[in-house]
Scaffold this motif. Structure first.
Motif, PDB file in Angstrom:
ATOM      1  N   ASP A  59      16.072  57.066 -19.218  1.00  0.00           N
ATOM      2  CA  ASP A  59      15.950  55.809 -18.571  1.00  0.00           C
ATOM      3  C   ASP A  59      17.004  55.798 -17.465  1.00  0.00           C
ATOM      4  O   ASP A  59      18.170  55.763 -17.860  1.00  0.00           O
ATOM      5  N   GLN A  61      18.257  53.378 -16.045  1.00  0.00           N
ATOM      6  CA  GLN A  61      19.236  52.153 -16.648  1.00  0.00           C
ATOM      7  C   GLN A  61      19.854  52.351 -17.869  1.00  0.00           C
ATOM      8  O   GLN A  61      19.175  52.308 -18.715  1.00  0.00           O
ATOM      9  N   GLY A  62      21.116  52.402 -17.660  1.00  0.00           N
ATOM     10  CA  GLY A  62      21.767  52.813 -19.007  1.00  0.00           C
ATOM     11  C   GLY A  62      21.353  54.004 -19.747  1.00  0.00           C
ATOM     12  O   GLY A  62      21.249  54.191 -20.903  1.00  0.00           O
ATOM     13  N   TRP A  63      21.598  55.214 -18.845  1.00  0.00           N
ATOM     14  CA  TRP A  63      21.262  56.457 -19.300  1.00  0.00           C
ATOM     15  C   TRP A  63      22.360  57.191 -20.212  1.00  0.00           C
ATOM     16  O   TRP A  63      22.196  58.058 -20.693  1.00  0.00           O
ATOM     17  N   THR A 240      19.672  63.672 -12.073  1.00  0.00           N
ATOM     18  CA  THR A 240      20.664  62.742 -12.315  1.00  0.00           C
ATOM     19  C   THR A 240      21.975  62.869 -12.671  1.00  0.00           C
ATOM     20  O   THR A 240      22.847  62.283 -12.317  1.00  0.00           O
TER      21      THR A 240
END
Length: 475
Positions: A59, A61-63, A240
């Motif tokens: 995710d 967010q907050g990976w 990412t």
């Protein structure tokens, strides 16, 4: 799908436990990976506690979470972005068809080649950077090196999973080969030339992570368009992590430039010898390093005219950078693109079918992105009131692959004779003397909050930690 199961021997979000044959095969590969890491991973680092980030989700967010880890205990694993239901291939001859969940037989060899070539770059960079920890300019930089190393290791796992999962015995053999080749080895080198170059000092490391990891960004972005859905999902998550590697490079060079400019203003000189005597890296030397790493990296995109590039695109295996944002028909059969050749002693453009020029298209996209970062380094120089400008050399400069291979071209794009090249190359490319000087500055600094004389501190610590944070604990 976004959560990662850390209770398993191999952390993953691909339901590995449901495929016992695959799980056993990867568990057999895992000790070989750890043996490789012990043999040619970061030298002398096995007992350090390192403040690393570890992926806990895919995710956005907050990976990731941060914490101290011994690198041999780092939880390398297999993480794919969530499956996009109904995803379709949006370029090439298969445009509009459903994305492949398995390898189409007719594309098996080419897909395997693409995955192996990408996979080979990941352990290669760890091998190239093996000794850098011994000369780190700060704990902050040492931690960043180790973060890059463990994530390159995880990117290797990502490619090995695809080989094991989708390519049977051939894939297992290729996965073993990824641990057997060695960067710079005469008998069994890495596949791509740039990954056999030495990375002997931290200026080289920062240039590598700025320029060569940026090649990774563009290659992974092109593969993230692939009609082979598992490859697309894998590379999207790799992107990412790749962003941090480029940040390390861009900020590292910027901090070197900042420190040099500070000393130039303190001493009121731009004389390279005076600045070297003061223990900083003069701007012309930084330019020569830039020229080398940039030219070696743009060769990674391959020949300017390539039938393989056309096949990969038309087959739906590898798209262009940001394929979905382009306004053409995504088939390109009637489109053309301009590439360079030498005619009558000058560089001139010629039109070729775009399908055959897709390496050049990706290279040109990369060049635009690279130039913007160099512009940010120049703003540091401008802010210091110094009249010097770092520049990206012409894309025909120092090329070893494609039509321009062996053509002697100055950084400004002028075709020169071999005699002219020999007379000026020490002004254009880092010399043995340059490298010896930079090497002479490389002394390890491990006191929290301290930095080597030749580099400025960062603006902010990792995960907003204070500047004197103990990023690495030596045991």
């Amino acid at each position: 799908m976004s959560g990662i199961n850390y209770s398993e021997k191999i952390p993953n979000n691909v339901n590995l436990a449901e495929d016992r044959t695959l799980q056993r095969a990867l568990e057999q590969w895992q000790p070989n990976f750890l043996s490789w890491w012990g043999d040619v991973g970061p030298e002398g680092s096995n007992d350090y506690d390192v403040y690393l980030r570890t992926a806990i989700s895919v995710d956005p967010q907050g990976w990731a979470q941060f914490g101290y880890v011994k690198m041999p205990d780092y939880r390398w694993g297999i993480f794919l972005n969530p499956k996009e239901e109904g995803r379709r291939i949006h370029f090439g001859d298969h445009q509009g068809e459903g994305a492949w969940q398995d390898v189409p037989g007719e594309h098996r060899a080419n897909l395997r080649r693409i995955i192996v070539t990408q996979g080979d770059t990941e352990p290669a960079s760890v091998e190239q950077q093996r000794h850098l920890g011994l000369t780190a300019p700060s704990l902050y930089d040492l931690r960043n090196l180790f973060q890059v190393n463990v994530e390159e290791g995880r990117h290797l796992w990502a490619m090995v999973y695809l080989l094991h999962r989708y390519f049977g015995r051939d894939g297992r053999e290729e996965a073993e080969g990824l641990l057997e080749r060695r960067s710079g080895d005469e008998d069994n080198p890495r596949i791509l030339g740039a990954f056999n170059e030495r990375t002997p000092d931290w200026l080289s490391f920062f240039m590598f992570t700025y320029f060569t990891d940026r090649d990774g960004k563009f290659q992974l972005s092109a593969l993230a368009e692939s009609g082979f859905d598992p490859l697309a999902r894998t590379t999207r998550f790799m992107l990412t992590e790749e962003a941090h590697h480029m940040f390390v490079g861009e900020s590292g060079v910027s901090r070197i430039v900042q420190r040099t400019c500070d000393v130039m203003n303190q001493l009121k000189t731009d004389n390279p010898e005076t600045l070297r005597a003061a223990g900083v890296i003069d701007l012309p030397t930084i330019q020569r390093y830039l020229n080398f790493h940039y030219s070696v990296t743009i060769d990674l995109f391959g020949a300017d005219e390539s039938s393989n590039a056309a096949i990969f695109y038309s087959s739906g295996l590898k798209g262009r950078y940001e394929e979905g944002k382009r306004g053409d028909d995504h088939r390109l059969k009637s489109d053309a693109y301009r590439v360079l050749e030498v005619r009558d002693g000058k560089l001139v453009e010629k039109e070729v079918p775009m399908l055959n020029a897709l390496n050049e298209v990706l290279r040109d996209d990369y060049i635009k992105d690279s130039v913007s970062g160099v512009g940010r380094w120049n703003r540091v120089i401008e802010k210091a009131g110094i009249s010097f400008k770092l520049t990206v050399p012409h894309k025909a400069f120092n090329r070893q692959i494609g039509t321009l291979s062996g053509v002697r071209v100055a950084p400004d794009g002028t075709v020169v004779s071999q005699a002219q090249w020999d007379a000026h190359k020490d002004q254009w490319l880092a010399t043995d003397e340059d490298r010896a000087f930079v090497a002479s500055l490389m002394g390890r600094v491990v006191e929290p909050g301290r930095f080597a004389n030749w580099i400025a501190p960062p603006v902010m610590g990792i995960n907003r930690q204070p500047m004197d944070f103990e990023y690495v604990r030596f045991n």
